[in-house]
Design an enzyme around this catalytic site. Structure first.
Site: not given
Length: 298
Positions: A45, A78, A106, A108-109, A172
């Site tokens: 990411c 994840w 979502r 997220t990281v 994106y």
């Protein structure tokens, strides 16, 4: 990867807002302290790699812990290989739901867990690196770079905003567009921003703000590192490659030569994550070979 919540009616990708935005700051409920916080990140990411780069550049490895998640993500989010040694969680979603049981976005990281409060403090990726650079300044290693110097903050913030909208998030917006109009608008913005950066670096300056490495370089690098390997084909950003921009390509290699950038750049994780996880635009899950690029070339 289900992006229905982040797709506007005109086909534009609209990134979800960050759910957790508490600050780590003196005098607040989450003060900066060595050993108190754990960053959850993925080498795949670009938003997470920023935090990994800054943590290493500033010498904070013994101050803030890191848990690296698996690059392949499914509907559970994840996965933490072997389970998280800090919380015992097998999936990052467990930490999100422990902090907000009603969370539906979502997972997220990067995100940061407070061991003392036993909750997520933030998944606000733009703020996480700034916090490492400012709130954790007392623990920076001797000789660590000042990535967010007070005298340059206005200039850094302005360039960061341009790079975010045109490039970091722009790729994106191109890749996840579901209409020709939305795609055309996004991809035009991507290459306009690359052109702006190419021109900025063509005067011989080593970094975006001159002779010193800053937050802007970190934010720009993580998109450049993925450009030819992923965004050029997978996200349909095919007008030109990174290697077709002489100044930008030299700049990207200059950053890659710095251990904090190189050691956190894992092209295997990057390619497997994008091509295997994002089945909405690569339904076969096939990971392509190449490109054959020498990031160590002088």
């Amino acid at each position: 990867m289900d992006l229905k919540r982040e797709t506007a009616t005109d086909g534009r990708f609209v990134r979800q807002a960050n759910r957790f935005t508490d600050l780590i700051e003196e005098g607040g409920p989450h003060p900066p302290e060595p050993g108190r916080y754990q960053i959850y990140a993925s080498y795949a990411c670009p938003w997470a790699q920023r935090a990994l780069i800054v943590r290493e550049l500033l010498g904070l490895q013994d101050v803030i812990g890191v848990t690296i998640v698996d690059p392949i993500r499914d509907e559970r989010g994840w996965r933490v290989p072997g389970g998280d040694p800090v919380t015992g969680a097998e999936f990052l979603s467990e930490l999100y739901l422990a902090t907000d049981p009603g969370y539906q976005g979502r997972y997220t990281v990067p995100c940061v867990w407070d061991r003392t409060a036993e909750r997520l403090v933030t998944n606000d990726y733009p703020q996480i690196t700034l916090t490492l650079e400012t709130a954790f300044a007392p623990w920076h290693a001797e000789g660590a770079p000042d990535l967010y110097p007070a005298a340059l903050r206005e200039e850094i913030d302005a360039l960061n905003d341009t790079v975010f909208h045109g490039l970091n998030n722009g790729v994106y917006k191109a890749g996840f567009a579901t209409s020709q109009e939305a795609y055309d608008e996004a991809v035009t913005g991507v290459f306009a921003t690359l052109g702006l950066l190419e021109e900025r670096l063509s005067d011989g300056r080593p970094y975006l703000h001159g002779e010193a490495l800053t937050e802007s370089d970190v934010r720009t690098y993580t998109t450049l590192a993925r450009f030819d390997a992923v965004y050029h084909a997978h996200f349909k950003c095919g007008i030109r490659r990174l290697v077709d921009h002489p100044a930008l390509w030299a700049y990207a290699r200059r950053l890659y030569a710095i251990p904090a950038f190189r050691d956190t750049t894992d092209f295997d994780h990057i390619k497997r994550h994008y091509y295997v996880t994002q089945t909405n635009i690569n339904p076969t899950g096939i990971v392509p070979q190449g490109p054959d690029i020498d990031w160590t070339a002088p």
